[in-house]
Design a protein around this motif. Structure first.
Motif, PDB file in Angstrom:
ATOM      1  N   PRO A   1      -4.912  17.736  55.019  1.00 31.05           N
ATOM      2  CA  PRO A   1      -5.213  17.626  53.593  1.00 31.05           C
ATOM      3  C   PRO A   1      -4.053  18.092  52.716  1.00 31.05           C
ATOM      4  O   PRO A   1      -3.269  18.965  53.095  1.00 31.05           O
ATOM      5  N   VAL A   2      -3.974  17.515  51.522  1.00 31.79           N
ATOM      6  CA  VAL A   2      -2.998  17.915  50.508  1.00 31.79           C
ATOM      7  C   VAL A   2      -3.766  18.620  49.399  1.00 31.79           C
ATOM      8  O   VAL A   2      -4.608  18.008  48.729  1.00 31.79           O
ATOM      9  N   TYR A   3      -3.470  19.897  49.219  1.00 33.34           N
ATOM     10  CA  TYR A   3      -4.170  20.698  48.219  1.00 33.34           C
ATOM     11  C   TYR A   3      -3.328  20.989  46.986  1.00 33.34           C
ATOM     12  O   TYR A   3      -3.873  21.343  45.933  1.00 33.34           O
ATOM     13  N   ASP A   4      -1.985  20.891  47.116  1.00 35.96           N
ATOM     14  CA  ASP A   4      -1.124  21.237  45.995  1.00 35.96           C
ATOM     15  C   ASP A   4       0.227  20.532  46.154  1.00 35.96           C
ATOM     16  O   ASP A   4       0.427  19.746  47.097  1.00 35.96           O
ATOM     17  N   TYR A   5       1.141  20.819  45.239  1.00 30.35           N
ATOM     18  CA  TYR A   5       2.423  20.119  45.223  1.00 30.35           C
ATOM     19  C   TYR A   5       3.274  20.447  46.447  1.00 30.35           C
ATOM     20  O   TYR A   5       3.972  19.582  46.983  1.00 30.35           O
ATOM     21  N   ASP A   6       3.208  21.693  46.916  1.00 33.84           N
ATOM     22  CA  ASP A   6       3.973  22.047  48.118  1.00 33.84           C
ATOM     23  C   ASP A   6       3.503  21.230  49.315  1.00 33.84           C
ATOM     24  O   ASP A   6       4.316  20.764  50.125  1.00 33.84           O
ATOM     25  N   ASP A   7       2.194  21.057  49.447  1.00 34.03           N
ATOM     26  CA  ASP A   7       1.675  20.203  50.521  1.00 34.03           C
ATOM     27  C   ASP A   7       2.194  18.779  50.367  1.00 34.03           C
ATOM     28  O   ASP A   7       2.643  18.154  51.340  1.00 34.03           O
ATOM     29  N   ALA A   8       2.116  18.252  49.149  1.00 33.58           N
ATOM     30  CA  ALA A   8       2.527  16.866  48.921  1.00 33.58           C
ATOM     31  C   ALA A   8       3.990  16.649  49.281  1.00 33.58           C
ATOM     32  O   ALA A   8       4.354  15.613  49.860  1.00 33.58           O
ATOM     33  N   LYS A   9       4.832  17.621  48.970  1.00 34.01           N
ATOM     34  CA  LYS A   9       6.268  17.480  49.233  1.00 34.01           C
ATOM     35  C   LYS A   9       6.594  17.459  50.717  1.00 34.01           C
ATOM     36  O   LYS A   9       7.697  17.058  51.094  1.00 34.01           O
ATOM     37  N   ARG A  10       5.653  17.878  51.557  1.00 35.14           N
ATOM     38  CA  ARG A  10       5.897  17.846  53.001  1.00 35.14           C
ATOM     39  C   ARG A  10       5.572  16.480  53.620  1.00 35.14           C
ATOM     40  O   ARG A  10       5.681  16.294  54.833  1.00 35.14           O
ATOM     41  N   SER A  11       5.202  15.517  52.782  1.00 38.40           N
ATOM     42  CA  SER A  11       4.928  14.160  53.271  1.00 38.40           C
ATOM     43  C   SER A  11       6.213  13.516  53.776  1.00 38.40           C
ATOM     44  O   SER A  11       7.322  13.875  53.368  1.00 38.40           O
ATOM     45  N   ASP A  12       6.049  12.538  54.665  1.00 35.90           N
ATOM     46  CA  ASP A  12       7.186  11.806  55.219  1.00 35.90           C
ATOM     47  C   ASP A  12       7.585  10.707  54.228  1.00 35.90           C
ATOM     48  O   ASP A  12       7.005   9.617  54.213  1.00 35.90           O
ATOM     49  N   LEU A  13       8.597  10.983  53.409  1.00 36.65           N
ATOM     50  CA  LEU A  13       8.977  10.067  52.343  1.00 36.65           C
ATOM     51  C   LEU A  13       9.669   8.814  52.871  1.00 36.65           C
ATOM     52  O   LEU A  13       9.528   7.730  52.297  1.00 36.65           O
ATOM     53  N   LYS A  14      10.386   8.937  53.961  1.00 37.07           N
ATOM     54  CA  LYS A  14      11.031   7.761  54.535  1.00 37.07           C
ATOM     55  C   LYS A  14       9.997   6.796  55.094  1.00 37.07           C
ATOM     56  O   LYS A  14      10.112   5.572  54.938  1.00 37.07           O
ATOM     57  N   LEU A  15       8.966   7.337  55.723  1.00 34.95           N
ATOM     58  CA  LEU A  15       7.908   6.482  56.257  1.00 34.95           C
ATOM     59  C   LEU A  15       7.156   5.802  55.115  1.00 34.95           C
ATOM     60  O   LEU A  15       6.809   4.619  55.195  1.00 34.95           O
ATOM     61  N   PHE A  16       6.915   6.561  54.046  1.00 34.78           N
ATOM     62  CA  PHE A  16       6.256   5.948  52.888  1.00 34.78           C
ATOM     63  C   PHE A  16       7.083   4.790  52.345  1.00 34.78           C
ATOM     64  O   PHE A  16       6.545   3.714  52.038  1.00 34.78           O
ATOM     65  N   ALA A  17       8.390   4.993  52.208  1.00 33.84           N
ATOM     66  CA  ALA A  17       9.244   3.946  51.655  1.00 33.84           C
ATOM     67  C   ALA A  17       9.221   2.695  52.526  1.00 33.84           C
ATOM     68  O   ALA A  17       9.162   1.562  52.017  1.00 33.84           O
ATOM     69  N   ARG A  18       9.254   2.877  53.832  1.00 29.77           N
ATOM     70  CA  ARG A  18       9.206   1.725  54.731  1.00 29.77           C
ATOM     71  C   ARG A  18       7.863   0.995  54.602  1.00 29.77           C
ATOM     72  O   ARG A  18       7.804  -0.240  54.543  1.00 29.77           O
ATOM     73  N   PHE A  19       6.789   1.767  54.539  1.00 28.50           N
ATOM     74  CA  PHE A  19       5.461   1.185  54.377  1.00 28.50           C
ATOM     75  C   PHE A  19       5.368   0.422  53.052  1.00 28.50           C
ATOM     76  O   PHE A  19       4.813  -0.693  52.998  1.00 28.50           O
ATOM     77  N   PHE A  20       5.909   1.007  51.993  1.00 26.17           N
ATOM     78  CA  PHE A  20       5.888   0.355  50.685  1.00 26.17           C
ATOM     79  C   PHE A  20       6.506  -1.036  50.757  1.00 26.17           C
ATOM     80  O   PHE A  20       5.923  -2.016  50.273  1.00 26.17           O
ATOM     81  N   TRP A  21       7.691  -1.148  51.366  1.00 27.72           N
ATOM     82  CA  TRP A  21       8.374  -2.438  51.411  1.00 27.72           C
ATOM     83  C   TRP A  21       7.681  -3.431  52.349  1.00 27.72           C
ATOM     84  O   TRP A  21       7.652  -4.635  52.083  1.00 27.72           O
ATOM     85  N   GLU A  22       7.110  -2.928  53.430  1.00 27.54           N
ATOM     86  CA  GLU A  22       6.355  -3.815  54.308  1.00 27.54           C
ATOM     87  C   GLU A  22       5.141  -4.393  53.571  1.00 27.54           C
ATOM     88  O   GLU A  22       4.784  -5.566  53.764  1.00 27.54           O
ATOM     89  N   MET A  23       4.522  -3.590  52.726  1.00 27.24           N
ATOM     90  CA  MET A  23       3.377  -4.078  51.956  1.00 27.24           C
ATOM     91  C   MET A  23       3.830  -5.047  50.860  1.00 27.24           C
ATOM     92  O   MET A  23       3.169  -6.067  50.613  1.00 27.24           O
ATOM     93  N   MET A  24       4.939  -4.759  50.214  1.00 31.72           N
ATOM     94  CA  MET A  24       5.471  -5.683  49.213  1.00 31.72           C
ATOM     95  C   MET A  24       5.739  -7.051  49.832  1.00 31.72           C
ATOM     96  O   MET A  24       5.429  -8.098  49.241  1.00 31.72           O
ATOM     97  N   ALA A  25       6.327  -7.034  51.017  1.00 32.64           N
ATOM     98  CA  ALA A  25       6.647  -8.295  51.694  1.00 32.64           C
ATOM     99  C   ALA A  25       5.393  -9.090  52.026  1.00 32.64           C
ATOM    100  O   ALA A  25       5.460 -10.311  52.227  1.00 32.64           O
ATOM    101  N   ARG A  26       4.259  -8.411  52.070  1.00 28.86           N
ATOM    102  CA  ARG A  26       2.981  -9.077  52.382  1.00 28.86           C
ATOM    103  C   ARG A  26       2.143  -9.320  51.136  1.00 28.86           C
ATOM    104  O   ARG A  26       0.969  -9.647  51.227  1.00 28.86           O
ATOM    105  N   GLY A  27       2.752  -9.106  49.961  1.00 27.61           N
ATOM    106  CA  GLY A  27       2.072  -9.440  48.720  1.00 27.61           C
ATOM    107  C   GLY A  27       1.149  -8.375  48.179  1.00 27.61           C
ATOM    108  O   GLY A  27       0.213  -8.688  47.441  1.00 27.61           O
ATOM    109  N   VAL A  28       1.422  -7.093  48.518  1.00 28.53           N
ATOM    110  CA  VAL A  28       0.616  -5.985  48.004  1.00 28.53           C
ATOM    111  C   VAL A  28       1.537  -5.037  47.244  1.00 28.53           C
ATOM    112  O   VAL A  28       2.485  -4.488  47.807  1.00 28.53           O
ATOM    113  N   TYR A  29       1.256  -4.845  45.968  1.00 31.32           N
ATOM    114  CA  TYR A  29       2.090  -4.045  45.072  1.00 31.32           C
ATOM    115  C   TYR A  29       1.480  -2.648  44.956  1.00 31.32           C
ATOM    116  O   TYR A  29       0.455  -2.445  44.305  1.00 31.32           O
TER     117      TYR A  29
END
Length: 441
Positions: A377-405
């Motif tokens: 779970p993410v309870y605060d900003y410190d938790d959120a900052k520990r997310s895998d940002l590179k994985l998110f970015a890759r997922f974002f572009w894979e979704m864009m390529a499939r027509g999901v913004y």
């Protein structure tokens, strides 16, 4: 963890016309965008330039169609191009676009806001969420005669100097500016506090007795990704602020009319003293507001001494779109549908990530949600900052390529609209399954 732009391998996704537009934009607009959230800085690459929006869809210069989960960052709860809103705008524009004088529609939308938002008896309209938060903070200081404000770390209240501060390491640390041009003096009376920590709030009040005018917060954080309040958290804040003579202010720019018609304060049954509203209140046009009990609002000029003004406040086009949107929300009650669709999306994203064995958590309140690439779970900003940002970015572009913004940052919320269908949600889930397979290779 660095929050700089991740180095990611993007899928083959070429947007030549948007690329040319972005080059042109960079020559005359800083970074090519009029808000940093649009710049794709957190995911790399360049943004598509949008030519049209209809229902749940966006269309770009290069002819792509996207299922939209941004909704203009929240306002388009009914979807894009709702016929009733378009008709209201067409009728309004026939009679003029701005008067600098009172209109009956301003009264009608104010009456409706006061009817549905529990904390509001009187309301003042402005043109942006930043203005609403800034004006409400000034009002809190003017009404209480106290200088200091508590701001929750990770909650965003616009680019107001006094609220544009970064986190310190201790609960009672005074903020330091996180933008050049914001002076230390501008934030000297802003006290930072971790979100979801009652103990930190108690420490601050013990350290600054009788000095705190207001506690400002998003009741449901949406600017560190979607982070809901822990059970009992809002109730405890209400009790503490009442005891201390401090005004509790909810920034419901995102959550107002979104998680319930009366916002998060209706959903959780906790009534603040002051409320900032935006996004949905303008129906897609620039509009915002702040409101409170009459005894607080009567400190505002011209009744009281707290000055605030706006040439385009209560603009006839914005009030036409906003009033029509709020009436549709009241009369049609799309909230059960939004809850069902959003729950379906939450479960599908969770299943897709789990099947791919990707560490994650999906957090949702109503039609707002975030897929965090974070193990637990993410309870605060410190938790959120520990997310895998590179994985998110890759997922974002894979979704864009499939027509999901999707939102182009791990630290933003997705928005589901009443124009989405079960088929749209299922399409999105299938796209996520394919995206995770591509990422895992």
């Amino acid at each position: 963890m660095s929050l700089s732009t991740p180095a990611v391998s993007m899928p083959e996704f070429v947007l030549p016309l948007s690329h040319e537009a972005f080059l042109r934009a960079n020559r005359v607009i800083p970074g090519g965008v009029n808000s940093p959230a649009r710049a794709f800085g957190a995911v790399g690459g360049e943004p598509p330039f949008i030519t049209k929006a209809e229902g749940p869809y966006l269309y770009d210069l290069d002819g792509h169609q996207y299922l939209d989960y941004i909704g203009s960052w929240g306002p388009m709860i009914l979807g894009h191009g709702r016929p009733e809103v378009k008709r209201a705008l067409a009728e309004a524009v026939e009679t003029g676009t701005s008067y600098g004088a009172p209109t009956l529609r301003e009264v009608e939308i104010a009456e409706l806001v006061a009817q549905v938002v529990p904390s509001i008896e009187k309301v003042r309209f402005v043109s942006s969420g930043t203005e609403a938060a800034m004006s409400a903070a000034r009002l809190a200081r003017g009404a209480t005669g106290r200088p200091k404000l508590i701001k929750m770390i990770g909650c965003y209240h616009g680019h107001v100097d006094a609220l544009l501060v970064q986190a310190g390491s201790a609960a009672t640390t005074l903020g330091t500016p996180n933008s050049p041009g914001v002076t230390q003096g501008a934030v000297a009376d802003t006290i930072l506090c971790p979100f979801n920590s009652i103990e930190a709030v108690r420490e601050i009040f013990a350290a600054y007795p009788g000095e705190i005018a207001a506690l400002l917060m998003e009741p449901i954080a949406g600017n560190m990704g979607l982070v809901p309040p822990r059970p009992g958290y809002l109730e405890a804040l209400r009790e503490i602020t009442e005891r201390e003579g401090t005004l509790l202010m909810f920034d419901e720019v995102m959550t107002g009319f979104r998680v319930a018609l009366g916002g998060a304060q209706e959903l959780y049954g906790v009534t603040p003293d002051l409320t900032a509203l935006g996004k949905i209140i303008g129906g897609g046009l620039p509009a915002a507001a702040y409101g409170a009990r009459a005894e607080i609002m009567d400190h505002v000029s011209p009744v009281g001494p707290v000055y605030q003004a706006g040439t385009l406040a209560g603009n006839p086009l914005a009030t036409a779109a906003g009033l029509t949107t709020l009436r549709l929300l009241r009369d049609e009650n799309p909230y059960p549908k939004l809850e069902a669709l959003s729950a379906r999306l939450e479960e599908g994203l969770h299943r897709a990530a789990s099947d791919a064995k990707v560490p994650h958590v999906v957090q949702r309140v109503g039609s707002m949600l975030t897929l965090f690439f974070h193990d637990g779970p993410v309870y605060d900003y410190d938790d959120a900052k520990r997310s895998d940002l590179k994985l998110f970015a890759r997922f974002f572009w894979e979704m864009m390529a499939r027509g999901v913004y999707l939102p182009c940052s791990q630290f933003e919320a997705m928005f589901v609209s009443a124009a989405h269908t079960e088929a749209d949600i299922d399409f999105t889930i299938r796209a996520a399954e394919e995206a995770f397979k591509a990422i895992r290779g």
